[in-house]
Design an enzyme around this catalytic site. Structure first.
Site, short mmCIF file in Angstrom:
data_model
loop_
_atom_site.label_atom_id
_atom_site.label_comp_id
_atom_site.label_asym_id
_atom_site.label_seq_id
_atom_site.Cartn_x
_atom_site.Cartn_y
_atom_site.Cartn_z
CD GLU A 238 -17.02 -20.53 43.93
OE1 GLU A 238 -15.86 -20.31 44.35
OE2 GLU A 238 -17.76 -19.66 43.44
CG PHE B 148 -11.06 -25.68 44.55
CD1 PHE B 148 -10.18 -24.78 45.09
CD2 PHE B 148 -12.35 -25.25 44.19
CE1 PHE B 148 -10.55 -23.46 45.29
CE2 PHE B 148 -12.73 -23.93 44.39
CZ PHE B 148 -11.83 -23.03 44.94
CE LYS C 33 -14.01 -18.28 38.05
NZ LYS C 33 -15.12 -18.04 38.99
CE LYS D 220 -10.82 -14.30 37.14
NZ LYS D 220 -11.56 -13.70 38.26
#
Length: 476
Positions: free
Chosen positions: A301, A341, A249, A422
């Site tokens: 991201e 992703f 992450k 997450k």
DNA sequence: CGTGTCTGCCC
DNA sequence: ATTCTGC
DNA sequence: GCAGAATGGGCAGACACG
């Protein structure tokens, strides 16, 4: 429809707690609106004058709205502030003063007229625009009745606080057609790929569910981004979704990229669907060079990195790339990588309802070796303890944590379901980083918290060396 | 033209 | 972003 | 369990004003 009549509906909804009743009231309202009014009314009730992804903002919040109200009714600002602190809501405060103030400018304006004025307000910019904005709002306050004013001023504040949002609007549109929620699924699906509630409402009004069925993902119309649920251990993740894909992450910001090779055009969208293409020329170039396919929507991201060490930068530094000026200069000191992703769409085929593995497999073939664009690494894991190991590794690598993705999970726009989970440091059950703080002060609450009298606590610690109290944070 | 206040958008 | 609450 | 409404820190940018 007159704005005053809309205000009565809003007032009823405001008083109602039951979501079903709110839905019914909304559908009744939508039924009475004509097709020129429904989209505008929906925008207004979302506290906007345009869809989410339009960069139209009011540029007016608490301070400016108070100034407008005070000048409209010629009240002493400190009197207004005292009353506002007591009531805790600007809308109700304006209503209170408006009840004591009568103007012969009062008139029963159409919703469309109020909408147009608010749009004019929002679009005002440049020298003297603050005065113009306040002038427009001020005049509306004098023209509309007390109840209307309460909700009018909440619109630029973006806090209608009616106890409903997007999903209830979709329910109400279904209800308008059939008297129940059975078309909600179909309407919601359309909303995900055309995230414009006003437009959706208008289409339902004009062409019914047939019109909705024709809505498909389209390049340069952003898709509502998927969000993750949270868990705090590997075991829980396995229990929830079983064998799954684990990805790092990254602590940067989310981007959705649309690319049309023939037009040689790339557009980037932020998590809230704001267009941000101009901020990231390096990412735009990377996409043009490193992606296979002609019409593509991907997601990932973006994170800044240190050009010397190649290491990812903390969010605090990455966020400096979110700017309008000095883009090229900042791009040198804070270059970006785009960790991709997700694949949502390619060459006429929507991948939204395909499982994650299928999306990932295709995505893997689409990215040309790692440069600006990097295919986010991932691992398939079947064991809670292994997830913990991977998590610890991620944390010590300076990442925010990990994401776990259900292997057959579809891409569900919005925050629905457990297809993504997450797992971050801050909620890892291992970390115990509590400290003792002193309450050093508090804010008066707003909205629901007015009655309680406290909004947030100001917490602090004692610094023994310097013998003084230092503030640490506000805690809501 | 510099500074302060306010707003919006990232997380 | 996180956290809390009513349904 | 979910949707909604509270709240946080911190950055850049737009204006107002002296």
């Amino acid at each position: 429809m007159k704005f005053s009549q809309l205000a009565i509906y809003i007032q009823q909804i405001d008083k109602t707690q039951s979501r079903l009743e709110i839905t019914r009231l909304l559908s009744e309202l939508y039924l009475k609106l004509n097709k020129e009014e429904i989209d505008k009314t929906i925008y207004l009730m979302q506290g906007r004058v345009a869809p989410l992804f339009d960069p139209v903002e009011f540029g007016m919040a608490e301070k400016s709205v108070i100034k407008a109200a005070v000048s409209a009714m010629q009240i002493d600002p400190s009197l207004f502030k005292t009353k506002y602190q007591e009531i805790g809501d600007i809308g109700k405060t304006v209503e209170y003063f408006k009840n004591q103030y009568h103007s012969f400018e009062e008139m029963d304006l159409e919703i469309i007229v109020v909408f147009e004025q608010l749009q004019r307000l929002a679009k005002a910019s440049g020298n003297g625009s603050q005065t113009l904005k306040q002038g427009i709002l001020s005049l509306l306050i004098r023209q509309l009745n007390a109840v209307s004013c309460c909700y009018l001023v909440r619109i630029p504040l973006g806090i209608l606080r009616l106890g409903f949002s997007d999903m209830t609007v979709l329910d109400a549109l279904s209800w308008m057609l059939t008297g129940d929620k059975k078309l909600r699924g179909e309407i919601e699906h359309a909303y995900h790929v055309l995230p414009d509630l006003g437009m959706i409402g208008k289409i339902v009004k004009k062409d019914g569910i047939k019109g909705i069925k024709t809505i498909k993902p389209k390049l340069f119309t952003p898709i509502i981004m998927m969000r993750a649920e949270r868990l705090s251990s590997g075991e829980e993740i396995i229990k929830q979704i079983g064998r799954c894909a684990i990805e790092p992450k990254y602590d940067g910001f989310r981007l959705q990229a649309h690319f049309d090779r023939k037009l040689n055009q790339v557009k980037l969208y932020s998590r809230n669907l704001e267009e941000v293409s101009l901020m990231f020329p390096d990412i735009v170039e990377g996409i043009k060079k490193q992606i296979h396919g002609d019409k593509i929507i991907i997601e990932g991201e973006t994170v800044g990195f240190d050009p010397k060490t190649g290491k990812n930068l903390p969010f605090q530094e990455t966020v400096q790339r979110k700017r309008k000026y000095d883009i090229a200069e900042t791009a040198k000191t804070v270059p970006l990588k785009f960790f991709v992703f997700e694949l949502l769409y390619i060459d006429g085929i929507s991948y939204l309802s395909f499982g994650f593995e299928k999306r990932r497999e295709k995505l893997t073939q689409m990215i040309e070796k790692n440069k600006n664009l990097v295919l986010a690494p991932q691992k398939i894991i079947n064991d809670g303890k292994l997830i913990e190991t991977y998590f610890d590794q991620a944390v010590s690598d300076g990442l925010e944590g990990i994401m776990a993705k259900k292997l057959d999970g579809i891409y569900q726009p919005g925050a629905r379901g457990w297809n993504w989970i997450k797992f971050k440091r801050s909620y890892s059950s291992k970390v115990n980083d509590t400290i003792d703080c002193l309450v050093m002060g508090y804010d008066l609450g707003k909205g629901k918290r007015t009655g309680f009298g406290i909004g947030a606590f100001l917490a602090g610690v004692y610094d023994e060396k310097n013998e003084q109290y230092l503030t640490v944070a506000k805690i809501g």
